[in-house]
Scaffold this motif. Structure first.
Motif, PDB file in Angstrom:
ATOM      1  N   TRP A  30      -5.816  -2.863   4.964  1.00 52.14           N
ATOM      2  CA  TRP A  30      -4.918  -3.860   5.288  1.00 52.14           C
ATOM      3  C   TRP A  30      -4.698  -5.025   3.862  1.00 52.14           C
ATOM      4  N   GLU A  31      -5.894  -5.090   3.229  1.00 52.13           N
ATOM      5  CA  GLU A  31      -5.425  -5.820   2.093  1.00 52.13           C
ATOM      6  C   GLU A  31      -4.671  -5.221   1.003  1.00 52.13           C
ATOM      7  N   ILE A  32      -4.821  -3.977   0.846  1.00 50.97           N
ATOM      8  CA  ILE A  32      -3.799  -3.315   0.022  1.00 50.97           C
ATOM      9  C   ILE A  32      -2.266  -3.495   0.672  1.00 50.97           C
ATOM     10  N   ILE A  33      -2.364  -2.938   1.770  1.00 47.27           N
ATOM     11  CA  ILE A  33      -0.893  -2.651   2.395  1.00 47.27           C
ATOM     12  C   ILE A  33      -0.253  -4.094   2.307  1.00 47.27           C
ATOM     13  N   TYR A  34      -1.025  -5.241   2.580  1.00 47.77           N
ATOM     14  CA  TYR A  34      -0.268  -6.770   2.300  1.00 47.77           C
ATOM     15  C   TYR A  34       0.108  -6.937   0.917  1.00 47.77           C
ATOM     16  N   LEU A  35      -0.808  -6.518   0.117  1.00 47.31           N
ATOM     17  CA  LEU A  35      -0.330  -6.748  -1.266  1.00 47.31           C
ATOM     18  C   LEU A  35       1.028  -5.914  -1.682  1.00 47.31           C
ATOM     19  N   ILE A  36       1.105  -4.891  -1.145  1.00 43.19           N
ATOM     20  CA  ILE A  36       2.272  -3.838  -1.561  1.00 43.19           C
ATOM     21  C   ILE A  36       3.382  -4.519  -0.893  1.00 43.19           C
ATOM     22  N   ARG A  37       3.417  -5.093   0.329  1.00 43.98           N
ATOM     23  CA  ARG A  37       4.433  -5.560   1.033  1.00 43.98           C
ATOM     24  C   ARG A  37       4.976  -6.752   0.391  1.00 43.98           C
ATOM     25  N   LYS A  38       3.845  -7.491  -0.163  1.00 46.62           N
ATOM     26  CA  LYS A  38       4.321  -9.001  -0.751  1.00 46.62           C
ATOM     27  C   LYS A  38       4.953  -8.752  -2.056  1.00 46.62           C
ATOM     28  N   CYS A  39       4.489  -7.661  -2.653  1.00 48.88           N
ATOM     29  CA  CYS A  39       5.016  -7.324  -3.998  1.00 48.88           C
ATOM     30  C   CYS A  39       6.613  -6.781  -3.833  1.00 48.88           C
ATOM     31  N   TYR A  40       6.677  -5.973  -2.787  1.00 44.97           N
ATOM     32  CA  TYR A  40       8.090  -5.556  -2.421  1.00 44.97           C
ATOM     33  C   TYR A  40       9.046  -6.627  -1.888  1.00 44.97           C
ATOM     34  N   ASP A  41       8.453  -7.830  -1.219  1.00 44.83           N
ATOM     35  CA  ASP A  41       9.277  -8.617  -0.743  1.00 44.83           C
ATOM     36  C   ASP A  41       9.399  -9.911  -2.026  1.00 44.83           C
ATOM     37  N   ILE A  56      -3.454  -6.308  -7.627  1.00 45.46           N
ATOM     38  CA  ILE A  56      -4.957  -6.150  -6.993  1.00 45.46           C
ATOM     39  C   ILE A  56      -6.190  -6.717  -7.554  1.00 45.46           C
ATOM     40  N   LYS A  57      -6.115  -6.490  -9.210  1.00 42.35           N
ATOM     41  CA  LYS A  57      -6.962  -7.246  -9.934  1.00 42.35           C
ATOM     42  C   LYS A  57      -7.140  -8.729  -9.699  1.00 42.35           C
ATOM     43  N   LYS A  58      -5.963  -9.343  -9.691  1.00 43.37           N
ATOM     44  CA  LYS A  58      -5.724 -10.999  -9.618  1.00 43.37           C
ATOM     45  C   LYS A  58      -6.257 -11.325  -8.392  1.00 43.37           C
ATOM     46  N   LYS A  59      -6.068 -10.492  -7.323  1.00 37.76           N
ATOM     47  CA  LYS A  59      -6.242 -11.194  -5.773  1.00 37.76           C
ATOM     48  C   LYS A  59      -7.599 -10.508  -5.468  1.00 37.76           C
ATOM     49  N   LEU A  60      -8.187  -9.354  -5.563  1.00 40.90           N
ATOM     50  CA  LEU A  60      -9.264  -8.844  -5.169  1.00 40.90           C
ATOM     51  C   LEU A  60     -10.356  -8.380  -6.187  1.00 40.90           C
ATOM     52  N   GLY A  61     -10.081  -8.483  -7.298  1.00 41.33           N
ATOM     53  CA  GLY A  61     -11.293  -8.169  -8.535  1.00 41.33           C
ATOM     54  C   GLY A  61     -10.938  -6.906  -9.252  1.00 41.33           C
TER      55      GLY A  61
END
Length: 95
Positions: A30-41, A56-61
């Motif tokens: 879900w973390e990755i899915i929502y990052l992908i969707r946010k980037c797209y939006d 991902i690096k900025k948000k999750l490490g």
């Protein structure tokens, strides 16, 4: 033109798509899915791998911002599986 492949996308739709891909979604998915969707939006583009890894690096490490980690969650990769589950349209970019 539809913005998303599944304009009424929600977590239940994502779970159904993931099931067809033999994936049981967990918190890490879900973390990755929502990052992908946010980037797209935010940018109205399907995020290229390098861009997504930087996000991902900025948000999750740093330890989560690599292809090995993504493939452990989505064995067919970002373009063929993660984006599909996230409800993004297919990319026009040749893979």
């Amino acid at each position: 033109m539809k913005k998303n492949m599944y304009p009424l996308w929600n977590e239940n739709i994502a779970k159904a798509i993931a099931k067809t891909e033999n994936i049981i979604l967990n918190k890490k998915h879900w973390e990755i899915i929502y990052l992908i969707r946010k980037c797209y939006d935010d940018f109205n583009i399907i995020p290229p791998s390098r861009m997504l890894f930087n996000i991902i690096k900025k948000k999750l490490g740093k330890k989560y911002s690599n292809n090995i980690y993504i493939l452990s969650l989505f064995p067919k990769g970002i373009a063929k599986q993660a984006n599909k589950i996230a409800g993004l349209p297919k990319s026009n970019i040749c893979l």
